[in-house]
Design an enzyme around this catalytic site. Structure first.
Site, PDB file in Angstrom:
ATOM      1  N   HIS A   1       0.841  -1.195   0.000  1.00  0.00           N
ATOM      2  CA  HIS A   1       0.000   0.000   0.000  1.00  0.00           C
ATOM      3  C   HIS A   1       0.872   1.238   0.000  1.00  0.00           C
ATOM      4  O   HIS A   1       1.991   1.216   0.505  1.00  0.00           O
ATOM      5  CB  HIS A   1      -0.913   0.023   1.237  1.00  0.00           C
TER       6      HIS A   1
ATOM      7  N   HIS B   1       0.850   5.095   1.458  1.00  0.00           N
ATOM      8  CA  HIS B   1       0.230   6.044   2.385  1.00  0.00           C
ATOM      9  C   HIS B   1       0.209   7.420   1.721  1.00  0.00           C
ATOM     10  O   HIS B   1       1.212   7.832   1.128  1.00  0.00           O
ATOM     11  CB  HIS B   1       1.074   6.196   3.652  1.00  0.00           C
TER      12      HIS B   1
HETATM   13  P1  5GP Z   1       2.112  -0.160   7.251  1.00  0.00           P
HETATM   14  O1  5GP Z   1       2.557  -0.086   8.684  1.00  0.00           O
HETATM   15  O2  5GP Z   1       1.966  -1.593   6.843  1.00  0.00           O
HETATM   16  O3  5GP Z   1       2.921   0.672   6.309  1.00  0.00           O
HETATM   17  O4  5GP Z   1       0.688   0.521   7.202  1.00  0.00           O
HETATM   18  C1  5GP Z   1      -0.481  -0.126   7.576  1.00  0.00           C
HETATM   19  C2  5GP Z   1      -1.472   0.969   7.844  1.00  0.00           C
HETATM   20  O5  5GP Z   1      -2.741   0.364   7.931  1.00  0.00           O
HETATM   21  C3  5GP Z   1      -1.230   1.715   9.151  1.00  0.00           C
HETATM   22  O6  5GP Z   1      -1.104   3.099   8.888  1.00  0.00           O
HETATM   23  C4  5GP Z   1      -2.451   1.394   9.985  1.00  0.00           C
HETATM   24  O7  5GP Z   1      -2.883   2.498  10.728  1.00  0.00           O
HETATM   25  C5  5GP Z   1      -3.475   0.986   8.952  1.00  0.00           C
HETATM   26  N1  5GP Z   1      -4.442   0.001   9.407  1.00  0.00           N
HETATM   27  C6  5GP Z   1      -4.209  -1.088  10.170  1.00  0.00           C
HETATM   28  N2  5GP Z   1      -5.339  -1.791  10.337  1.00  0.00           N
HETATM   29  C7  5GP Z   1      -6.300  -1.127   9.662  1.00  0.00           C
HETATM   30  C8  5GP Z   1      -7.694  -1.379   9.465  1.00  0.00           C
HETATM   31  O8  5GP Z   1      -8.289  -2.355   9.950  1.00  0.00           O
HETATM   32  N3  5GP Z   1      -8.373  -0.489   8.703  1.00  0.00           N
HETATM   33  C9  5GP Z   1      -7.765   0.609   8.146  1.00  0.00           C
HETATM   34  N4  5GP Z   1      -8.519   1.425   7.415  1.00  0.00           N
HETATM   35  N5  5GP Z   1      -6.460   0.874   8.311  1.00  0.00           N
HETATM   36  C10 5GP Z   1      -5.735   0.003   9.066  1.00  0.00           C
END
Ligand code: 5GP
Length: 143
Positions: free
Chosen positions: A106, A108
């Site tokens: 993903h 951000h």
């Molecule tokens: P990463 O840490 O993998 O780069 O980002 C994952 C993102 O997903 C984080 O910013 C976290 O806040 C978000 N996130 C985690 N669980 C959920 C969820 O159940 N729903 C949504 N909409 N975002 C989530």
């Protein structure tokens, strides 16, 4: 967890794509989905994911990656128009030591505001769903 591990179809974003858990959606087409981050680092923190399976930047198909970044630009432009932040950071993490917590690739979109401080990544402060829905409506109106 290794960078070259197997894709886990039970990850939270795969469940969102399948409609098994809810998300406040901003944009959707056949190939990508964009929705509000439920633990936002700033007002309007939005995520953009491909519907195809990939854990990170290293294993996503090149054409899917090209499409994903173009759709990220589209949503970022709408975030910019809707919320007029002072800056926007596009972030993407590969592997747990690099900060990745959900193992479905993903981007951000994190608006930055001169007047607001930013929460740390994955800080655990869950946003109010109605507030996320209101932000999503403003962003959708610019798409
Ligand atoms: P990463 O840490 O993998 O780069 O980002 C994952 C993102 O997903 C984080 O910013 C976290 O806040 C978000 N996130 C985690 N669980 C959920 C969820 O159940 N729903 C949504 N909409 N975002 C989530």
């Amino acid at each position: 967890m290794s960078l070259t591990g197997t894709y886990d179809p039970q990850n939270i974003f795969a469940k969102i794509i399948r409609g098994e858990i809810p998300a406040v959606k901003v944009y959707e087409d056949d190939t990508v989905l964009s929705f509000m981050d439920v633990f936002p680092q700033s007002e309007g923190h939005t995520l953009v994911i491909p519907k195809s399976e990939a854990r990170n930047l290293l294993d996503i198909a090149p054409d899917a990656l090209q499409n994903l970044i173009v759709k990220t630009q589209l949503v970022a432009q709408a975030v910019n128009k809707a919320l007029t932040p002072d800056g926007i950071r596009i972030a993407q993490f590969n592997g747990e030591p690099a900060g990745q917590t959900v193992f479905h690739i993903h981007f951000h979109i994190i608006p930055a505001y001169d007047s607001q401080s930013e929460a740390p990544h994955a800080s655990g402060q869950m946003a109010d769903t109605d507030k996320l829905k209101a932000l999503a409506e403003r962003i959708k109106a610019e798409l």
